[in-house]
Design an enzyme around this catalytic site. Structure first.
Site, PDB file in Angstrom:
ATOM      1  N   TYR A  29       0.846  -1.211   0.000  1.00  0.00           N
ATOM      2  CA  TYR A  29       0.000   0.000   0.000  1.00  0.00           C
ATOM      3  C   TYR A  29       0.876   1.255   0.000  1.00  0.00           C
ATOM      4  O   TYR A  29       1.038   1.920   1.028  1.00  0.00           O
ATOM      5  CB  TYR A  29      -0.892   0.012   1.246  1.00  0.00           C
ATOM      6  CG  TYR A  29      -1.685  -1.261   1.461  1.00  0.00           C
ATOM      7  CD1 TYR A  29      -2.663  -1.655   0.548  1.00  0.00           C
ATOM      8  CD2 TYR A  29      -1.469  -2.055   2.585  1.00  0.00           C
ATOM      9  CE1 TYR A  29      -3.392  -2.820   0.743  1.00  0.00           C
ATOM     10  CE2 TYR A  29      -2.200  -3.224   2.786  1.00  0.00           C
ATOM     11  CZ  TYR A  29      -3.153  -3.599   1.868  1.00  0.00           C
ATOM     12  OH  TYR A  29      -3.880  -4.736   2.057  1.00  0.00           O
ATOM     13  N   SER A  34      -7.024   6.679   4.265  1.00  0.00           N
ATOM     14  CA  SER A  34      -7.748   7.541   5.203  1.00  0.00           C
ATOM     15  C   SER A  34      -7.823   6.998   6.637  1.00  0.00           C
ATOM     16  O   SER A  34      -7.334   7.626   7.567  1.00  0.00           O
ATOM     17  CB  SER A  34      -9.149   7.797   4.662  1.00  0.00           C
ATOM     18  OG  SER A  34      -9.938   8.434   5.611  1.00  0.00           O
ATOM     19  N   TRP A  35      -8.448   5.824   6.824  1.00  0.00           N
ATOM     20  CA  TRP A  35      -8.625   5.434   8.237  1.00  0.00           C
ATOM     21  C   TRP A  35      -7.312   4.935   8.822  1.00  0.00           C
ATOM     22  O   TRP A  35      -7.107   5.012  10.039  1.00  0.00           O
ATOM     23  CB  TRP A  35      -9.831   4.530   8.469  1.00  0.00           C
ATOM     24  CG  TRP A  35      -9.764   3.054   8.204  1.00  0.00           C
ATOM     25  CD1 TRP A  35      -9.035   2.422   7.258  1.00  0.00           C
ATOM     26  CD2 TRP A  35     -10.502   2.033   8.916  1.00  0.00           C
ATOM     27  NE1 TRP A  35      -9.279   1.067   7.308  1.00  0.00           N
ATOM     28  CE2 TRP A  35     -10.177   0.802   8.314  1.00  0.00           C
ATOM     29  CE3 TRP A  35     -11.408   2.034   9.986  1.00  0.00           C
ATOM     30  CZ2 TRP A  35     -10.726  -0.406   8.754  1.00  0.00           C
ATOM     31  CZ3 TRP A  35     -11.954   0.841  10.418  1.00  0.00           C
ATOM     32  CH2 TRP A  35     -11.617  -0.361   9.815  1.00  0.00           C
ATOM     33  N   ASP A  36      -6.387   4.487   7.967  1.00  0.00           N
ATOM     34  CA  ASP A  36      -5.054   4.149   8.468  1.00  0.00           C
ATOM     35  C   ASP A  36      -4.429   5.378   9.135  1.00  0.00           C
ATOM     36  O   ASP A  36      -3.805   5.282  10.201  1.00  0.00           O
ATOM     37  CB  ASP A  36      -4.134   3.700   7.324  1.00  0.00           C
ATOM     38  CG  ASP A  36      -4.606   2.418   6.647  1.00  0.00           C
ATOM     39  OD1 ASP A  36      -5.729   2.426   6.100  1.00  0.00           O
ATOM     40  OD2 ASP A  36      -3.863   1.420   6.645  1.00  0.00           O
ATOM     41  N   TYR A  83       0.352   0.368  -7.634  1.00  0.00           N
ATOM     42  CA  TYR A  83      -0.849   0.000  -6.876  1.00  0.00           C
ATOM     43  C   TYR A  83      -2.025   0.015  -7.824  1.00  0.00           C
ATOM     44  O   TYR A  83      -2.201   0.952  -8.607  1.00  0.00           O
ATOM     45  CB  TYR A  83      -1.117   0.979  -5.717  1.00  0.00           C
ATOM     46  CG  TYR A  83      -2.362   0.578  -4.930  1.00  0.00           C
ATOM     47  CD1 TYR A  83      -2.322  -0.476  -4.021  1.00  0.00           C
ATOM     48  CD2 TYR A  83      -3.582   1.219  -5.147  1.00  0.00           C
ATOM     49  CE1 TYR A  83      -3.477  -0.873  -3.346  1.00  0.00           C
ATOM     50  CE2 TYR A  83      -4.736   0.822  -4.474  1.00  0.00           C
ATOM     51  CZ  TYR A  83      -4.674  -0.221  -3.573  1.00  0.00           C
ATOM     52  OH  TYR A  83      -5.811  -0.623  -2.906  1.00  0.00           O
ATOM     53  N   GLN A 108     -13.633   6.300   3.683  1.00  0.00           N
ATOM     54  CA  GLN A 108     -13.434   5.221   4.678  1.00  0.00           C
ATOM     55  C   GLN A 108     -14.013   5.697   6.017  1.00  0.00           C
ATOM     56  O   GLN A 108     -14.388   6.866   6.145  1.00  0.00           O
ATOM     57  CB  GLN A 108     -11.940   4.893   4.812  1.00  0.00           C
ATOM     58  CG  GLN A 108     -11.477   3.779   3.883  1.00  0.00           C
ATOM     59  CD  GLN A 108     -10.069   3.305   4.171  1.00  0.00           C
ATOM     60  OE1 GLN A 108      -9.236   4.086   4.645  1.00  0.00           O
ATOM     61  NE2 GLN A 108      -9.782   2.059   3.857  1.00  0.00           N
ATOM     62  N   ASP A 175     -12.836  -4.750   3.680  1.00  0.00           N
ATOM     63  CA  ASP A 175     -13.164  -4.928   2.266  1.00  0.00           C
ATOM     64  C   ASP A 175     -13.935  -6.179   1.887  1.00  0.00           C
ATOM     65  O   ASP A 175     -14.956  -6.132   1.243  1.00  0.00           O
ATOM     66  CB  ASP A 175     -11.870  -4.957   1.443  1.00  0.00           C
ATOM     67  CG  ASP A 175     -10.995  -3.760   1.720  1.00  0.00           C
ATOM     68  OD1 ASP A 175     -11.384  -2.918   2.545  1.00  0.00           O
ATOM     69  OD2 ASP A 175      -9.923  -3.677   1.109  1.00  0.00           O
ATOM     70  N   TYR A 362      -8.661 -12.451   3.513  1.00  0.00           N
ATOM     71  CA  TYR A 362      -8.932 -11.083   3.879  1.00  0.00           C
ATOM     72  C   TYR A 362     -10.305 -10.831   4.505  1.00  0.00           C
ATOM     73  O   TYR A 362     -11.328 -10.989   3.850  1.00  0.00           O
ATOM     74  CB  TYR A 362      -8.818 -10.303   2.568  1.00  0.00           C
ATOM     75  CG  TYR A 362      -7.996  -9.076   2.701  1.00  0.00           C
ATOM     76  CD1 TYR A 362      -6.698  -9.145   3.180  1.00  0.00           C
ATOM     77  CD2 TYR A 362      -8.538  -7.845   2.375  1.00  0.00           C
ATOM     78  CE1 TYR A 362      -5.964  -7.991   3.323  1.00  0.00           C
ATOM     79  CE2 TYR A 362      -7.797  -6.703   2.514  1.00  0.00           C
ATOM     80  CZ  TYR A 362      -6.522  -6.788   2.995  1.00  0.00           C
ATOM     81  OH  TYR A 362      -5.810  -5.655   3.150  1.00  0.00           O
ATOM     82  N   TRP A 363     -10.340 -10.435   5.731  1.00  0.00           N
ATOM     83  CA  TRP A 363     -11.551 -10.037   6.472  1.00  0.00           C
ATOM     84  C   TRP A 363     -12.598 -11.145   6.561  1.00  0.00           C
ATOM     85  O   TRP A 363     -13.753 -10.884   6.853  1.00  0.00           O
ATOM     86  CB  TRP A 363     -12.183  -8.768   5.856  1.00  0.00           C
ATOM     87  CG  TRP A 363     -11.273  -7.582   5.956  1.00  0.00           C
ATOM     88  CD1 TRP A 363     -10.582  -6.990   4.940  1.00  0.00           C
ATOM     89  CD2 TRP A 363     -10.928  -6.829   7.134  1.00  0.00           C
ATOM     90  NE1 TRP A 363      -9.843  -5.926   5.399  1.00  0.00           N
ATOM     91  CE2 TRP A 363     -10.034  -5.808   6.741  1.00  0.00           C
ATOM     92  CE3 TRP A 363     -11.288  -6.922   8.498  1.00  0.00           C
ATOM     93  CZ2 TRP A 363      -9.489  -4.892   7.635  1.00  0.00           C
ATOM     94  CZ3 TRP A 363     -10.750  -5.999   9.386  1.00  0.00           C
ATOM     95  CH2 TRP A 363      -9.863  -5.003   8.947  1.00  0.00           C
ATOM     96  N   GLU A 406       0.031  -7.190   9.216  1.00  0.00           N
ATOM     97  CA  GLU A 406      -1.247  -6.580   8.836  1.00  0.00           C
ATOM     98  C   GLU A 406      -2.415  -7.318   9.502  1.00  0.00           C
ATOM     99  O   GLU A 406      -3.370  -6.720   9.961  1.00  0.00           O
ATOM    100  CB  GLU A 406      -1.362  -6.637   7.304  1.00  0.00           C
ATOM    101  CG  GLU A 406      -2.589  -5.972   6.731  1.00  0.00           C
ATOM    102  CD  GLU A 406      -2.640  -6.099   5.212  1.00  0.00           C
ATOM    103  OE1 GLU A 406      -1.749  -6.757   4.621  1.00  0.00           O
ATOM    104  OE2 GLU A 406      -3.579  -5.544   4.614  1.00  0.00           O
TER     105      GLU A 406
HETATM  106  C1  9WN Z   1      -8.224  -1.093  -0.440  1.00  0.00           C
HETATM  107  C2  9WN Z   1      -4.660   0.089   3.607  1.00  0.00           C
HETATM  108  C3  9WN Z   1      -6.007  -0.564   3.349  1.00  0.00           C
HETATM  109  C4  9WN Z   1      -6.889  -0.561   4.603  1.00  0.00           C
HETATM  110  C5  9WN Z   1      -8.140  -1.415   4.437  1.00  0.00           C
HETATM  111  C6  9WN Z   1      -7.706  -2.801   3.961  1.00  0.00           C
HETATM  112  C7  9WN Z   1      -6.882  -2.703   2.661  1.00  0.00           C
HETATM  113  C8  9WN Z   1      -7.143  -1.852   0.332  1.00  0.00           C
HETATM  114  C9  9WN Z   1      -6.729  -3.073  -0.469  1.00  0.00           C
HETATM  115  O1  9WN Z   1      -5.753  -1.888   2.901  1.00  0.00           O
HETATM  116  O2  9WN Z   1      -7.688  -2.168   1.629  1.00  0.00           O
HETATM  117  O3  9WN Z   1      -8.525   0.088   0.199  1.00  0.00           O
HETATM  118  O4  9WN Z   1      -6.035  -2.874  -1.479  1.00  0.00           O
HETATM  119  O5  9WN Z   1      -7.112  -4.196  -0.119  1.00  0.00           O
HETATM  120  O6  9WN Z   1      -8.809  -3.624   3.798  1.00  0.00           O
HETATM  121  O7  9WN Z   1      -8.831  -1.482   5.658  1.00  0.00           O
HETATM  122  O8  9WN Z   1      -7.282   0.756   4.905  1.00  0.00           O
HETATM  123  O9  9WN Z   1      -4.056  -0.450   4.750  1.00  0.00           O
END
Ligand code: 9WN
Length: 444
Positions: A29, A34-36, A83, A108, A175, A362-363, A406
């Site tokens: 990433y 945003s929420w990060d 990305y 987010q 996600d 994932y999730w 993560e």
């Molecule tokens: C899409 C960055 C982000 C977190 C999300 C997480 C993941 C992105 C992805 O990574 O999402 O936004 O590419 O999967 O699910 O919570 O903000 O860490």
């Protein structure tokens, strides 16, 4: 153990700093999320408060004129190919002083007011100059945070009950959660989109952990649909295939109003503080009215296109605990769910007993530190100090034993995904340092 964990966490935050913002992870990433940023600010408050404010500043400098805070702010120094979906794919036009392709068009969870308040509260530990800086930053941020809330509670009030709808699973931050499965079944999966647009996540992460191609093609299709109308929210419900009220997103929306009440109080805006408390109350009432299932005694996501609650029992359903006005019956229901065989401490992202519980993907099973941090806060808000402490200790143990990953395998604790992940490190610092209880917490 704590000095070792503290130092390793601080060094992750040092490595992931990119000049004026933090990346969640260098490889997976490489932009600002945003929420990060909110979770990261909570940890930077201990080791580098200047950077906590800088990071929040960078994010809010990218706020749209309508108040939305984009879920990614793109770093112009990072190549499009690094990305997907990158800046050109989102095709966001220039706005204000921002160049074209500077951000995404979705949002987010609005955790930033909670973060700003925590960074402010910590400032006194760093001396008078820091307190002055923190106050000035709150002054700068306050109207922007309010604009963010207004965007979410007006333009995104697609269900008309005062809750914010998410129009893409990425907006939840969770996600690939099973909470969206029922709603996503109604979204066309055009796999040919993945020949036009190539996934980049599979180059840097294990395919068994990441969303399937079917889901990914739906994610891409939903962006294309929103982008086609320049990310306008007008009549969105009638022309967009995904609109959901998420209990976690809306619990954070309510918690943000409570933090804004605290911020407004410090800024001498007493009348506004009362308005924020009232708004938090209304959001709580709407969550209870619309997202509670009396049969499962927990909260579920509501699909606005069908008017039904998702049957999935996900960690997002526990998040309304963040709200102090949650009625006792609902608090009890969620606490029972939390302590049941479905979740436990630390809580996995999805019901452990579900047939499709997936320890890797994932999730859909693994443990994330950020949602457990929120859960601990919810326990503190409702006076459950012993359980909050148990959860805190479990999280610290997990990160100490396995590293700043993560996410984590829900049975073995093995670290998964990105190995030096910013919010895991940031929240480890807070878990080591802060045993305080939010000022508006209720007695047990
Ligand atoms: C899409 C960055 C982000 C977190 C999300 C997480 C993941 C992105 C992805 O990574 O999402 O936004 O590419 O999967 O699910 O919570 O903000 O860490």
């Amino acid at each position: 153990m704590s000095a070792e964990l503290w130092n390793s966490a601080a060094s992750v935050l040092e490595t992931n700093w990119s000049g004026d913002h933090m990346v969640p992870s260098r490889r997976l990433y490489p932009h600002q999320w945003s929420w990060d940023t909110a979770f990261i600010a909570i940890g930077l408050a201990y080791v580098n408060p200047g950077r906590a404010w800088r990071d929040l500043h960078s994010l809010f400098e990218a706020q749209w004129p309508d108040g939305r805070v984009p879920h990614i702010v793109f770093d112009p120094a990072t190549a499009e190919a690094d990305y997907f979906p990158g800046p050109a794919f989102w095709g966001v036009p220039a706005y204000g002083a921002r160049p074209a392709n500077g951000s995404t068009g979705i949002v987010q969870p609005p955790l930033h007011a909670v973060a700003a308040w925590k960074v402010y509260r910590r400032a006194s530990a760093h001396g008078a100059a820091c307190v002055q800086e923190a106050r000035a930053e709150l002054e700068w941020l306050y109207p922007r945070l309010v604009a963010q809330q207004n965007y979410l509670t007006t333009r995104r009030n697609l269900g008309g009950a005062g809750l914010a709808s998410i129009v893409h699973p990425w907006e939840s931050g969770l996600d690939n959660s099973p909470a969206w499965d029922a709603a996503m079944a109604g979204v066309p999966a055009d796999l040919s989109l993945l020949t036009t647009y190539r996934r980049r996540d599979l180059d840097v992460a294990d395919a068994a952990h990441r969303p399937t191609d079917r889901d990914y093609s739906r994610y891409v299709g939903l962006v294309l649909s929103y982008r086609a109308e320049s990310y306008s929210d007008t009549d969105l419900l009638s022309r967009h295939d995904f609109a959901v009220e998420c209990p976690s997103f809306n619990a954070i929306l309510g918690a943000a109003e409570l933090a804004l009440a605290q911020i407004a109080g410090v800024l001498g805006r007493t009348a506004e503080a009362a308005v924020h408390r009232e708004r938090a109350h209304r959001i709580t009432d709407a969550i209870v009215a619309r997202l509670w299932d009396p049969r499962t005694r927990t909260f579920h996501a509501r699909d606005l296109r069908t008017g039904t609650l998702s049957p999935a029992r996900c960690v997002s359903g526990l998040m309304p605990l963040l709200l102090p006005d949650l009625p006792a019956e609902h608090v009890e229901g969620v606490l029972t769910e939390t302590r049941s065989a479905r979740f436990g401490f630390p809580a996995p992202s999805y019901d452990r007993t579900a047939a499709d519980f997936d320890t890797m993907r994932y999730w859909r099973g693994p443990v994330w530190i950020n949602v457990n941090w929120l859960l601990r806060r919810g326990l503190l808000v409702h006076g459950r100090r012993d359980e909050a402490e148990e959860l805190r200790a479990a999280m610290v143990r997990l990160v100490h034993q396995h590293g700043h990953f993560e996410y984590f395998h829900p049975a073995t604790g093995e670290g998964l995904g990105a190995p030096t992940f910013s919010w895991t490190a940031a929240l480890a610092l807070d878990l080591l340092a802060d045993r305080s209880v939010p000022a508006y917490a209720r007695a047990a």
